[in-house]
Design a protein around this motif. Structure first.
Motif, PDB file in Angstrom:
ATOM      1  N   ARG A 108      11.143   4.651  -6.629  1.00  0.00           N
ATOM      2  CA  ARG A 108       9.877   4.542  -7.360  1.00  0.00           C
ATOM      3  C   ARG A 108       9.137   5.865  -7.224  1.00  0.00           C
ATOM      4  NH1 ARG A 108       6.082  -0.652  -7.243  1.00  0.00           N
ATOM      5  NH2 ARG A 108       7.248  -0.962  -9.184  1.00  0.00           N
ATOM      6  N   THR A 163       5.684   7.851  -7.678  1.00  0.00           N
ATOM      7  CA  THR A 163       4.254   7.573  -7.739  1.00  0.00           C
ATOM      8  C   THR A 163       3.516   8.788  -8.271  1.00  0.00           C
ATOM      9  OG1 THR A 163       4.374   6.052  -5.860  1.00  0.00           O
ATOM     10  CG2 THR A 163       2.208   6.925  -6.414  1.00  0.00           C
ATOM     11  N   ASN A 198      -2.707   7.631 -13.409  1.00  0.00           N
ATOM     12  CA  ASN A 198      -2.164   6.880 -12.280  1.00  0.00           C
ATOM     13  C   ASN A 198      -1.126   5.867 -12.760  1.00  0.00           C
ATOM     14  OD1 ASN A 198      -4.165   8.109 -10.593  1.00  0.00           O
ATOM     15  ND2 ASN A 198      -5.630   6.534 -11.208  1.00  0.00           N
ATOM     16  N   VAL A 240       3.226   4.201 -11.627  1.00  0.00           N
ATOM     17  CA  VAL A 240       4.502   4.386 -10.949  1.00  0.00           C
ATOM     18  C   VAL A 240       5.616   4.264 -11.971  1.00  0.00           C
ATOM     19  CG1 VAL A 240       3.679   3.575  -8.699  1.00  0.00           C
ATOM     20  CG2 VAL A 240       4.677   1.942 -10.310  1.00  0.00           C
ATOM     21  N   LEU A 295      -0.700   1.521 -11.186  1.00  0.00           N
ATOM     22  CA  LEU A 295      -0.784   1.775  -9.753  1.00  0.00           C
ATOM     23  C   LEU A 295      -1.411   0.605  -9.008  1.00  0.00           C
ATOM     24  CD1 LEU A 295      -0.130   4.059  -7.719  1.00  0.00           C
ATOM     25  CD2 LEU A 295      -2.491   4.833  -7.997  1.00  0.00           C
ATOM     26  N   ALA A 312       1.145  -1.837  -7.630  1.00  0.00           N
ATOM     27  CA  ALA A 312       2.318  -1.287  -6.956  1.00  0.00           C
ATOM     28  C   ALA A 312       2.408  -1.810  -5.531  1.00  0.00           C
ATOM     29  CB  ALA A 312       2.247   0.247  -6.953  1.00  0.00           C
ATOM     30  N   TYR A 348       4.926  -1.957  -2.129  1.00  0.00           N
ATOM     31  CA  TYR A 348       5.921  -1.055  -1.568  1.00  0.00           C
ATOM     32  C   TYR A 348       6.702  -1.743  -0.462  1.00  0.00           C
ATOM     33  CZ  TYR A 348       4.136   2.678  -4.391  1.00  0.00           C
ATOM     34  OH  TYR A 348       3.797   3.437  -5.464  1.00  0.00           O
ATOM     35  N   LEU A 351       0.563   5.952   0.061  1.00  0.00           N
ATOM     36  CA  LEU A 351      -0.177   5.534  -1.128  1.00  0.00           C
ATOM     37  C   LEU A 351      -1.635   5.260  -0.777  1.00  0.00           C
ATOM     38  CD1 LEU A 351      -0.482   4.426  -4.062  1.00  0.00           C
ATOM     39  CD2 LEU A 351       0.081   2.194  -3.100  1.00  0.00           C
TER      40      LEU A 351
END
Length: 374
Positions: free
Chosen positions: A237, A239, A295, A297, A316, A319, A321, A330
């Protein structure tokens, strides 16, 4: 200085029916936010969207909508309520979210910018038609002719295989490759299943019918000589924050694996580090020149021989993780951006990395599942 208000739907986030992995991710994120505020002395608070009509914690703030994924209308509602509550700045704008949420919005933008993507046929499906899809037979009656017309226009051979998803999301499964068909009956059954799953969770919007690609996966032997290897996606991914590339991170099961399997996966990712870095250098310049919001991903998979292909974008705010050090970076970088908007001093990159290390308990630069490019 203004307050930084993080708008979260606590009832929905911690509902008893919620995916435990998502609950754990959100709890970790809230802990990270609290620790980051203490570390830098920021006035930062998590505010429940249920309390937006009593806006003491939001008025005058720089607000970030920090929620589990929402249907578009619900996101618009939260944004409008935060503005009405007197927030000085609310991010991200609904229009910006929609531009990276819908395949119908970003597919041509990316392909025109030269970003490699699976060939995709886009077929709008309105809410009334989606509601009427109660069987594969209903798909045949209402959509099959249009499906084959869209595939023909996109030069996709259905007999070579078609992956089916919605405009705004794919149907969630441990085996997403199951949403695939190579003949009319299988495609109709798959479309029915995708529509059935998506209409109760998010928006359908339409069908994205994608060429089938043979994507690389990683096999992890649980024990030496074990023939029953775990197969996980080989995806990363990317960012993008504030229009700049922040990091690439592994986008597959990582934290949930048992210790031995996670160590073996880390070794596999280390061995593929050059492939990932080459892909990042190939994809990121085209992404950053595309007409996209600041912004988002981007999820990247690898066709055979390591060729990168961007599968989708996501906003974003949604998102999640799987790698704690990526999650920490992040939060540290986004927190620094929001705090600077609220009037606090800008943090240099080295201090953001130090903040992330404090949150995660390890240096992000040393994680085998996170890649930073100088």
């Amino acid at each position: 200085m203004s307050r930084v208000a993080l708008l979260s739907d606590l009832n929905r986030a911690f509902d008893a029916q919620a995916d435990p992995r998502n609950v754990a991710m959100i709890r970790r994120r809230h802990a990270f936010w609290a620790q980051l505020a203490r570390l830098h002395g920021w006035d930062l608070a998590v505010c429940d969207v249920a309390q937006l009509d009593a806006p003491q914690g939001v008025r005058g703030s720089v607000s970030w909508i920090d929620l589990p994924m929402l249907p578009r209308a619900a996101y618009h509602s939260v944004f409008a309520r935060a503005v009405a509550a007197g927030a000085a700045c609310v991010l991200d704008l609904p229009e910006h979210v929609e531009r990276v949420l819908g395949l119908d919005r970003f597919y041509s933008v990316l392909t025109n910018a030269g970003v490699p993507m699976p060939r995709t046929a886009l077929l709008p499906v309105d809410a009334a038609v989606a509601a009427a899809i109660d069987s594969p037979a209903a798909v045949r009656r209402l959509l099959t002719e249009a499906i084959y017309g869209a595939l023909f226009d996109a030069e996709i051979d259905p007999h070579a295989g078609v992956f089916v998803r919605g405009f705004y999301a794919s149907a969630k499964s441990k085996n997403p490759e199951l949403y695939y068909g190579s003949n009319q009956a299988d495609i109709e059954a798959t479309v029915f299943e995708v529509v059935r799953r998506l209409r109760v969770a998010l928006d359908v919007g339409g069908l994205a019918l994608r060429e089938h690609l043979d994507l690389e996966r990683i096999e992890i032997a649980t024990l030496p000589g074990d023939r029953n290897a775990i197969r996980v996606p080989f995806e990363v991914r990317l960012t993008v924050l504030g229009g700049r590339f922040l990091m690439a991170s592994y986008h597959g099961p990582f934290e949930v694996l048992i210790d031995d399997a996670r160590r073996r996966l880390a070794d596999e990712l280390t061995a593929r580090s050059e492939v990932v870095q080459r892909a990042v250098r190939a994809v990121v310049p085209a992404l950053l020149t595309a007409d996209l919001p600041a912004n988002y991903v981007a999820d990247v998979a690898f066709a055979r021989e390591g060729q990168p292909v961007v599968l989708e974008l996501n906003p974003l705010y949604a998102a999640g993780y799987n790698v704690p050090s990526a999650h920490a970076l992040l939060v540290a970088a986004l927190g620094a951006d929001l705090a600077h908007r609220a009037g606090y001093a800008a943090l240099p990159w080295t201090q953001i990395l130090d903040s992330a290390a404090t949150l995660a308990g390890e240096r992000v630069e040393q994680s085998p599942a996170v890649w930073l490019l100088g």
